[in-house]
Design a protein around this motif. Sequence first.
Motif, PDB file in Angstrom:
ATOM      1  N   ILE A  16       1.035  -1.157   0.109  1.00 37.14           N
ATOM      2  CA  ILE A  16       0.152  -0.115   0.026  1.00 37.14           C
ATOM      3  C   ILE A  16       0.848   1.186   0.066  1.00 37.14           C
ATOM      4  CG2 ILE A  16      -0.341   0.388   2.374  1.00 37.14           C
ATOM      5  CD1 ILE A  16      -3.057   0.614  -0.161  1.00 37.14           C
ATOM      6  N   TYR A  17       2.006   1.045   0.888  1.00 35.69           N
ATOM      7  CA  TYR A  17       2.860   2.265   0.669  1.00 35.69           C
ATOM      8  C   TYR A  17       3.322   2.585  -0.697  1.00 35.69           C
ATOM      9  CZ  TYR A  17       2.886   2.865   5.569  1.00 35.69           C
ATOM     10  OH  TYR A  17       2.501   3.187   6.983  1.00 35.69           O
ATOM     11  N   TYR A  18       3.690   1.497  -1.578  1.00 32.97           N
ATOM     12  CA  TYR A  18       4.311   1.642  -3.023  1.00 32.97           C
ATOM     13  C   TYR A  18       3.234   2.177  -3.705  1.00 32.97           C
ATOM     14  CZ  TYR A  18       5.219   0.063  -7.751  1.00 32.97           C
ATOM     15  OH  TYR A  18       5.421   0.263  -9.222  1.00 32.97           O
ATOM     16  N   TRP A  19       1.846   1.544  -3.756  1.00 36.75           N
ATOM     17  CA  TRP A  19       0.906   1.999  -4.587  1.00 36.75           C
ATOM     18  C   TRP A  19       0.392   3.542  -4.109  1.00 36.75           C
ATOM     19  CZ3 TRP A  19      -4.083   4.058  -3.490  1.00 36.75           C
ATOM     20  CH2 TRP A  19      -4.786   4.064  -4.639  1.00 36.75           C
ATOM     21  N   SER A  63       8.970  -0.539   4.188  1.00 36.62           N
ATOM     22  CA  SER A  63       8.137   0.502   3.811  1.00 36.62           C
ATOM     23  C   SER A  63       9.039   1.573   3.005  1.00 36.62           C
ATOM     24  CB  SER A  63       7.695   1.028   5.270  1.00 36.62           C
ATOM     25  OG  SER A  63       6.693   0.171   5.826  1.00 36.62           O
ATOM     26  N   ILE A  64      10.009   1.682   3.290  1.00 38.00           N
ATOM     27  CA  ILE A  64      10.902   2.758   2.926  1.00 38.00           C
ATOM     28  C   ILE A  64      11.475   2.319   1.447  1.00 38.00           C
ATOM     29  CG2 ILE A  64      13.176   3.627   2.844  1.00 38.00           C
ATOM     30  CD1 ILE A  64      12.818   3.947   5.868  1.00 38.00           C
ATOM     31  N   GLU A  65      11.632   0.867   1.275  1.00 36.16           N
ATOM     32  CA  GLU A  65      12.019   0.392   0.027  1.00 36.16           C
ATOM     33  C   GLU A  65      10.653   0.176  -0.849  1.00 36.16           C
ATOM     34  OE1 GLU A  65      14.112  -1.882  -2.806  1.00 36.16           O
ATOM     35  OE2 GLU A  65      14.625  -0.479  -1.040  1.00 36.16           O
ATOM     36  N   SER A  66       9.609   0.027  -0.571  1.00 36.68           N
ATOM     37  CA  SER A  66       8.379   0.308  -1.315  1.00 36.68           C
ATOM     38  C   SER A  66       8.334   1.606  -1.964  1.00 36.68           C
ATOM     39  CB  SER A  66       7.125  -0.013  -0.393  1.00 36.68           C
ATOM     40  OG  SER A  66       7.221  -1.352   0.097  1.00 36.68           O
TER      41      SER A  66
END
Length: 166
Positions: A112-115, A143-146
């Motif tokens: 969801i963080y990526y999206w 999360s940061i990576e996303s």
Amino acid sequence: HGNGSQNIVEEDDSILLISLQRYDQGAFYPKSWNFSEIGKGKGEGFCVNIPWNTKGGPNAEANISDADYFYAFENIVLPITKEFAPDMIVICAGFDAMKGDKLGKIALSPWIYYWMTKELIEINPRVVVTLEGGYNLKMLTKSIESCRRAMLVQIIETTKEWYSEP
């Protein structure tokens, strides 16, 4: 909630602030920033708070999911952001909503963080991501990576366009 960020911009109509945060009827830290708090003076209407109320109070695991964030983004965040047409987007990323974070007790996935990052980049590729929270180091890294991957996809696509033959 980025309460410091809202305090700084809440009287400025040139900045749109949108915050999705756990609220629990005002029982969850910082115990403020309900949906009715929309900015002040010239900035009235330029602060959009999306407070999540959960079952069981601030010490309980939240019943907030990727689907809830997806719905809020599709129906509130993205339409308002597109209408505002920002020159730049600053994401103050509170990763304490990630699954496994003991403070937020929400169960968002890295996807969801990526999206969310990808969708904001599609509105304006001038995006800066700052870290505001997240206390489970394993999930914080994911999360940061996303977010980084969403930003890299934009860079790769822009570079392809830049170097393509006319």
